[in-house]
Design a protein around this motif. Structure first.
Motif, PDB file in Angstrom:
ATOM      1  N   VAL A  35       0.857  -1.181   0.000  1.00 23.21           N
ATOM      2  CA  VAL A  35       0.000   0.000   0.000  1.00 23.21           C
ATOM      3  C   VAL A  35       0.893   1.231   0.000  1.00 23.21           C
ATOM      4  O   VAL A  35       1.806   1.358   0.821  1.00 23.21           O
ATOM      5  CB  VAL A  35      -0.929   0.011   1.224  1.00 23.21           C
ATOM      6  N   THR A  36       0.644   2.169  -0.932  1.00 27.81           N
ATOM      7  CA  THR A  36       1.503   3.349  -1.078  1.00 27.81           C
ATOM      8  C   THR A  36       0.850   4.636  -0.584  1.00 27.81           C
ATOM      9  O   THR A  36       1.548   5.634  -0.391  1.00 27.81           O
ATOM     10  CB  THR A  36       1.901   3.525  -2.554  1.00 27.81           C
ATOM     11  N   VAL A  38      -2.832   6.182   1.775  1.00 30.33           N
ATOM     12  CA  VAL A  38      -4.071   5.929   2.503  1.00 30.33           C
ATOM     13  C   VAL A  38      -4.802   7.256   2.682  1.00 30.33           C
ATOM     14  O   VAL A  38      -4.220   8.230   3.164  1.00 30.33           O
ATOM     15  CB  VAL A  38      -3.808   5.285   3.880  1.00 30.33           C
ATOM     16  N   LYS A  40      -7.379   9.800   4.404  1.00 29.72           N
ATOM     17  CA  LYS A  40      -7.942  10.025   5.738  1.00 29.72           C
ATOM     18  C   LYS A  40      -9.416  10.409   5.679  1.00 29.72           C
ATOM     19  O   LYS A  40     -10.123  10.293   6.680  1.00 29.72           O
ATOM     20  CB  LYS A  40      -7.140  11.119   6.458  1.00 29.72           C
ATOM     21  N   ARG A 420     -10.499  -5.896   2.305  1.00 29.64           N
ATOM     22  CA  ARG A 420     -10.354  -4.966   1.201  1.00 29.64           C
ATOM     23  C   ARG A 420     -11.203  -5.408   0.026  1.00 29.64           C
ATOM     24  O   ARG A 420     -11.437  -6.601  -0.171  1.00 29.64           O
ATOM     25  CB  ARG A 420      -8.901  -4.876   0.724  1.00 29.64           C
ATOM     26  N   TYR A 432      -6.576   0.395  -6.655  1.00 35.40           N
ATOM     27  CA  TYR A 432      -7.297   1.116  -5.608  1.00 35.40           C
ATOM     28  C   TYR A 432      -8.177   0.144  -4.841  1.00 35.40           C
ATOM     29  O   TYR A 432      -8.874  -0.690  -5.425  1.00 35.40           O
ATOM     30  CB  TYR A 432      -8.137   2.244  -6.204  1.00 35.40           C
ATOM     31  N   VAL A 435     -11.601   0.017   1.997  1.00 35.52           N
ATOM     32  CA  VAL A 435     -11.413  -0.661   3.276  1.00 35.52           C
ATOM     33  C   VAL A 435     -12.556  -0.267   4.201  1.00 35.52           C
ATOM     34  O   VAL A 435     -12.852   0.922   4.373  1.00 35.52           O
ATOM     35  CB  VAL A 435     -10.073  -0.275   3.934  1.00 35.52           C
ATOM     36  N   HIS A 442     -12.554   3.810   3.905  1.00 30.31           N
ATOM     37  CA  HIS A 442     -11.576   4.735   3.351  1.00 30.31           C
ATOM     38  C   HIS A 442     -10.919   4.099   2.136  1.00 30.31           C
ATOM     39  O   HIS A 442     -11.071   2.906   1.864  1.00 30.31           O
ATOM     40  CB  HIS A 442     -10.530   5.152   4.403  1.00 30.31           C
ATOM     41  N   GLU A 444      -7.553   3.270  -0.316  1.00 30.80           N
ATOM     42  CA  GLU A 444      -6.126   3.001  -0.318  1.00 30.80           C
ATOM     43  C   GLU A 444      -5.638   2.851  -1.758  1.00 30.80           C
ATOM     44  O   GLU A 444      -6.362   2.392  -2.637  1.00 30.80           O
ATOM     45  CB  GLU A 444      -5.802   1.704   0.442  1.00 30.80           C
ATOM     46  N   LYS A 445      -4.365   3.237  -1.960  1.00 31.26           N
ATOM     47  CA  LYS A 445      -3.697   3.007  -3.236  1.00 31.26           C
ATOM     48  C   LYS A 445      -2.574   1.991  -2.995  1.00 31.26           C
ATOM     49  O   LYS A 445      -1.840   2.098  -2.019  1.00 31.26           O
ATOM     50  CB  LYS A 445      -3.118   4.303  -3.798  1.00 31.26           C
ATOM     51  N   ALA A 446      -2.459   1.023  -3.880  1.00 26.95           N
ATOM     52  CA  ALA A 446      -1.454  -0.016  -3.710  1.00 26.95           C
ATOM     53  C   ALA A 446      -0.806  -0.312  -5.057  1.00 26.95           C
ATOM     54  O   ALA A 446      -1.231   0.178  -6.109  1.00 26.95           O
ATOM     55  CB  ALA A 446      -2.071  -1.285  -3.119  1.00 26.95           C
TER      56      ALA A 446
END
Length: 449
Positions: A35-36, A38, A40, A420, A432, A435, A442, A444-446
């Protein structure tokens, strides 16, 4: 006796060799890359993301009724559309959809107003266009019916709704005010269509298999009509996805292979995708139905399933769009006086109020002898033209994605982190994820690897 023993030995050896070949042909299951970033900003539920050319991300929050734009690092968020007076109720009261349009522009589908809002690169709504046919708009929001997109000729490709006629009441002059209306048999196939925005013409590309739907019509104690459908926790139907180059991929449920509808109109079929099929015994079918019912009730109790309410058409009128596009089961109560009230229970709904209705499952004997490799609505295409198919295989309770390239070859098997959901892709191996964090979610980018 020796011949019989030799035959049994050969059969056993053949089975062992086949198992070894299958194991060798299947890539190892691996976790998704790191994961790069997150976000908020809390979200209600993420259904789709749109990666813009400069790295920013548009997010469709179907529970919060918002379209939110994040920067490339997911650090800042700007609300593009919501249901407040600040944006003139741009989102609308029903879940909408996001579709990538020309360049860095995006279409937001508003089923309530039967319109498509054009969002420019700065996140401004600059134009409003009429959606395709009124009955089709609910199928443009993505999700279990597939994710619409534009082909190389600028035509919008999407799955069309079933070709139902409105339910039919008693024949004129029958003299029976309590006669049950006649409902058409739900079709077992659906059409993929293309819509030309300039000419507003719709043409059919192809048809594909859809899960069987059973409807039961009974008389209610109050004199109305109750129509119930049963839920099949192992639905068998084909799936589809639109690749970036305009190719349409049809993933076949019967033998798990891909048919490719190429941009030039030709069709090619790739070989069967290797898969570890899981057999269901009679006892296993009963246990599966029981566990599915428990899981459904837990999801409903947690608020993931909601009661949807709406108005159904009068006899002889045009059917309204389905109030819950992703409902797998529900109850429709037809009242007297010409008006009809629809109450549907289904996963991922967004409507308030009303008592929760009991869910009816199919009989265990109606389940297939082998688990389908995938469920409809499980396929997405990444930016490189690979298919990501969420399979029925689970390892430690986490589903496994099969990654299939443009030639139909299984090139990777990937597991997402716990809790996820895959919601979109970007170029260069960007993924993408949504979660769930209790009552909120929210983004996340991975990395793929």
């Amino acid at each position: 006796m020796k011949k019989a023993t030799l035959g049994l030995t050969l059969i056993a050896l053949t089975a062992v060799v086949s198992s070894l070949c299958m194991a060798q042909s299947l890539p190892p299951i691996r976790p998704l890359g790191p994961v790069t970033a997150v976000a908020k900003e809390p979200l209600g539920a993420v259904s789709t993301v749109r990666h813009l050319p400069d790295g920013r991300v548009l997010v469709n929050d179907i529970i919060g009724r918002r379209v939110v734009m994040f920067d490339s690092a997911l650090a800042t968020a700007t609300v593009i559309a919501d249901t407040t007076s600040a944006t003139a109720n741009a989102y609308g009261p029903r879940p909408g959809g996001l579709i990538a349009y020309h360049g860095d522009s995006t279409l937001f589908i508003d089923p309530a107003s039967l319109s498509m809002l054009l969002i420019d690169a700065n996140g401004k709504i600059v134009r409003v266009m009429s959606a395709p046919r009124a009955n089709d708009v609910g199928f443009l929001v993505g999700g279990p019916f597939g994710n619409p997109g534009f082909d190389r000729n600028g035509r919008l490709v999407y799955r069309a709704p079933p070709n139902f006629a409105a339910f039919r009441g008693p024949p004129p002059g029958s003299g029976s005010g309590n006669r049950l209306p006649q409902f058409p048999t739900p079709p077992d196939s659906a059409a993929l269509v293309r819509f030309d925005l300039a000419t507003r013409k719709v043409d059919t590309v192809t048809y594909f298999k859809t899960p069987k739907i059973n409807l039961n019509v009974t008389q209610s104690p109050e004199g109305g009509v109750r129509v119930t459908s049963t839920m099949n926790p192992l639905p068998q139907g084909d799936d589809w996805a639109l690749l970036p180059d305009g190719t349409i991929a049809l993933v076949r449920t019967k033998d798990y292979h891909v048919d490719w509808l190429n941009a030039d109109g030709t069709v090619t079929a790739s070989p069967k995708i290797p898969f570890q099929w899981e057999r269901l015994t009679d006892e296993g079918k009963v246990a599966f139905i029981d566990s599915a019912r428990v899981a459904f009730e837990k999801a409903r109790a947690s608020g993931q399933l909601m009661v949807m309410r709406g108005d159904a058409p009068r006899p002889g009128s045009t059917p309204a769009p389905a109030p819950a596009p992703n409902a797998q089961a529900g109850t429709m109560t037809v009242t007297s006086g010409g008006n009809t009230t629809v109450t549907a229970v289904g996963p991922g709904g967004g409507g308030p109020g009303g008592p929760l209705l009991a869910i009816t499952m199919v009989a265990p004997s109606e389940l297939p002898d082998y688990k389908p490799a995938f469920a409809p609505g499980s396929t997405r295409a990444d930016a490189d033209g690979n298919l990501w198919i969420r399979t029925s295989q689970n390892v430690n309770g986490i589903p496994v994605y099969n990654v299939v390239n443009r030639s139909g070859q299984l090139i990777d098997r990937v597991q997402l982190p716990q809790n996820r959901v895959l919601v979109g892709f970007g170029p260069g191996g960007v993924v993408y994820l949504a979660v769930r964090d209790g009552a909120t979610a929210h983004l996340e980018k991975a990395r793929v690897k």
